[in-house]
Design a protein around this motif. Sequence first.
Motif, PDB file in Angstrom:
ATOM      1  N   ALA A 172      45.580  11.620   8.203  1.00 47.24           N
ATOM      2  CA  ALA A 172      46.155  13.109   8.555  1.00 47.24           C
ATOM      3  C   ALA A 172      47.478  12.897   8.951  1.00 47.24           C
ATOM      4  CB  ALA A 172      45.218  13.349   9.501  1.00 47.24           C
ATOM      5  N   LEU A 173      48.187  14.032   8.491  1.00 46.07           N
ATOM      6  CA  LEU A 173      49.647  14.285   9.035  1.00 46.07           C
ATOM      7  C   LEU A 173      49.543  14.567  10.608  1.00 46.07           C
ATOM      8  CD1 LEU A 173      52.303  14.519   7.477  1.00 46.07           C
ATOM      9  CD2 LEU A 173      52.196  16.937   7.833  1.00 46.07           C
ATOM     10  N   VAL A 174      50.590  14.233  10.949  1.00 43.92           N
ATOM     11  CA  VAL A 174      50.766  14.474  12.397  1.00 43.92           C
ATOM     12  C   VAL A 174      51.837  15.529  12.557  1.00 43.92           C
ATOM     13  CG1 VAL A 174      51.752  13.557  14.632  1.00 43.92           C
ATOM     14  CG2 VAL A 174      50.631  12.222  13.234  1.00 43.92           C
ATOM     15  N   ASP A 175      51.662  16.737  13.382  1.00 44.90           N
ATOM     16  CA  ASP A 175      52.455  17.859  13.398  1.00 44.90           C
ATOM     17  C   ASP A 175      53.266  17.431  14.632  1.00 44.90           C
ATOM     18  OD1 ASP A 175      50.828  18.297  15.583  1.00 44.90           O
ATOM     19  OD2 ASP A 175      50.188  20.167  14.994  1.00 44.90           O
ATOM     20  N   LYS A 176      54.331  18.612  15.038  1.00 49.98           N
ATOM     21  CA  LYS A 176      55.273  18.422  15.953  1.00 49.98           C
ATOM     22  C   LYS A 176      54.682  18.249  17.352  1.00 49.98           C
ATOM     23  CE  LYS A 176      55.693  23.224  16.878  1.00 49.98           C
ATOM     24  NZ  LYS A 176      56.821  24.178  17.098  1.00 49.98           N
ATOM     25  N   THR A 177      53.679  18.643  17.760  1.00 50.70           N
ATOM     26  CA  THR A 177      52.864  18.477  18.888  1.00 50.70           C
ATOM     27  C   THR A 177      52.202  17.281  18.934  1.00 50.70           C
ATOM     28  OG1 THR A 177      50.591  19.348  18.018  1.00 50.70           O
ATOM     29  CG2 THR A 177      52.192  20.982  19.136  1.00 50.70           C
ATOM     30  N   GLY A 178      52.189  16.299  17.897  1.00 47.58           N
ATOM     31  CA  GLY A 178      51.611  14.866  18.024  1.00 47.58           C
ATOM     32  C   GLY A 178      50.146  14.916  17.678  1.00 47.58           C
ATOM     33  N   LYS A 179      49.554  15.873  17.326  1.00 48.10           N
ATOM     34  CA  LYS A 179      48.120  16.094  16.889  1.00 48.10           C
ATOM     35  C   LYS A 179      48.085  15.879  15.221  1.00 48.10           C
ATOM     36  CE  LYS A 179      46.659  18.623  20.651  1.00 48.10           C
ATOM     37  NZ  LYS A 179      46.145  19.822  21.179  1.00 48.10           N
ATOM     38  N   ALA A 180      46.861  15.590  14.714  1.00 50.76           N
ATOM     39  CA  ALA A 180      46.566  15.474  13.499  1.00 50.76           C
ATOM     40  C   ALA A 180      46.387  16.810  12.971  1.00 50.76           C
ATOM     41  CB  ALA A 180      45.103  14.885  13.290  1.00 50.76           C
ATOM     42  N   THR A 181      46.857  17.175  11.652  1.00 45.47           N
ATOM     43  CA  THR A 181      46.778  18.466  11.059  1.00 45.47           C
ATOM     44  C   THR A 181      46.348  18.440   9.563  1.00 45.47           C
ATOM     45  OG1 THR A 181      47.662  20.579  10.727  1.00 45.47           O
ATOM     46  CG2 THR A 181      49.166  18.606  10.593  1.00 45.47           C
ATOM     47  N   ARG A 182      45.717  19.416   8.832  1.00 47.92           N
ATOM     48  CA  ARG A 182      45.597  19.722   7.552  1.00 47.92           C
ATOM     49  C   ARG A 182      46.869  19.893   7.049  1.00 47.92           C
ATOM     50  NH1 ARG A 182      40.288  22.561   6.836  1.00 47.92           N
ATOM     51  NH2 ARG A 182      41.143  23.708   8.362  1.00 47.92           N
ATOM     52  N   VAL A 183      47.027  20.039   5.654  1.00 47.64           N
ATOM     53  CA  VAL A 183      48.023  20.276   4.928  1.00 47.64           C
ATOM     54  C   VAL A 183      47.839  21.539   4.022  1.00 47.64           C
ATOM     55  CG1 VAL A 183      50.064  19.844   3.500  1.00 47.64           C
ATOM     56  CG2 VAL A 183      49.231  18.254   5.133  1.00 47.64           C
ATOM     57  N   GLY A 184      48.651  22.570   4.156  1.00 47.24           N
ATOM     58  CA  GLY A 184      48.609  23.686   3.260  1.00 47.24           C
ATOM     59  C   GLY A 184      49.666  23.935   2.272  1.00 47.24           C
ATOM     60  N   PHE A 185      49.474  24.602   1.289  1.00 47.34           N
ATOM     61  CA  PHE A 185      50.600  25.173   0.465  1.00 47.34           C
ATOM     62  C   PHE A 185      50.822  26.787   0.555  1.00 47.34           C
ATOM     63  CE2 PHE A 185      49.187  21.127  -1.075  1.00 47.34           C
ATOM     64  CZ  PHE A 185      50.594  20.414  -1.321  1.00 47.34           C
ATOM     65  N   ARG A 186      52.167  27.111   0.279  1.00 45.88           N
ATOM     66  CA  ARG A 186      52.346  28.407   0.372  1.00 45.88           C
ATOM     67  C   ARG A 186      53.739  28.599  -0.524  1.00 45.88           C
ATOM     68  NH1 ARG A 186      52.858  29.131   6.642  1.00 45.88           N
ATOM     69  NH2 ARG A 186      55.050  28.213   6.911  1.00 45.88           N
ATOM     70  N   VAL A 187      54.065  29.736  -1.027  1.00 44.46           N
ATOM     71  CA  VAL A 187      55.076  30.130  -1.752  1.00 44.46           C
ATOM     72  C   VAL A 187      56.169  30.793  -0.654  1.00 44.46           C
ATOM     73  CG1 VAL A 187      56.174  31.373  -3.696  1.00 44.46           C
ATOM     74  CG2 VAL A 187      54.015  30.080  -4.049  1.00 44.46           C
ATOM     75  N   GLU A 188      57.354  30.423  -0.498  1.00 44.99           N
ATOM     76  CA  GLU A 188      58.353  30.928   0.055  1.00 44.99           C
ATOM     77  C   GLU A 188      59.582  31.209  -0.807  1.00 44.99           C
ATOM     78  OE1 GLU A 188      59.382  28.637   3.551  1.00 44.99           O
ATOM     79  OE2 GLU A 188      57.429  29.189   4.629  1.00 44.99           O
ATOM     80  N   GLY A 189      59.703  32.511  -1.164  1.00 44.29           N
ATOM     81  CA  GLY A 189      60.747  32.592  -2.145  1.00 44.29           C
ATOM     82  C   GLY A 189      60.221  32.325  -3.360  1.00 44.29           C
ATOM     83  N   ASP A 190      61.037  31.494  -3.948  1.00 38.35           N
ATOM     84  CA  ASP A 190      60.661  30.789  -5.131  1.00 38.35           C
ATOM     85  C   ASP A 190      60.067  29.519  -5.122  1.00 38.35           C
ATOM     86  OD1 ASP A 190      63.021  29.825  -4.585  1.00 38.35           O
ATOM     87  OD2 ASP A 190      63.848  30.132  -6.739  1.00 38.35           O
TER      88      ASP A 190
END
Length: 101
Positions: free
Chosen positions: A70-88
């Motif tokens: 699992a990816l580690v976020d900036k707080t040091g906890k495990a997180t899931r990953v999502g996708f979104r469109v920002e601009g293009d």
Amino acid sequence: MAAKLRKGDTVIVLTGKDKGKTGEISAVMPKDNQAVVDGVNVSIRHTKASAASQGGRLPKAMPIDLSNLALVDKTGKATRVGFRVEGDKKVRFAKTTGEAI
């Protein structure tokens, strides 16, 4: 499908003998659905001496399944990953904090 975990990401191991350890992904093998994480799933390999290397019993990080990471976020906890469109552009974001990776 876009890769949720990529080379250089810091991940945490969710299951197995190295549960709770963190490390950086050094290689991803999408066809095998595995990744090599530095310092995780290390085994001893016996190598023959050659002109380039001394040989002997050398530790080597072996591949681990992507479902066990699992990816580690900036707080040091495990997180899931999502996708979104920002601009293009399509970007990955951490589900816990909502910020782009």
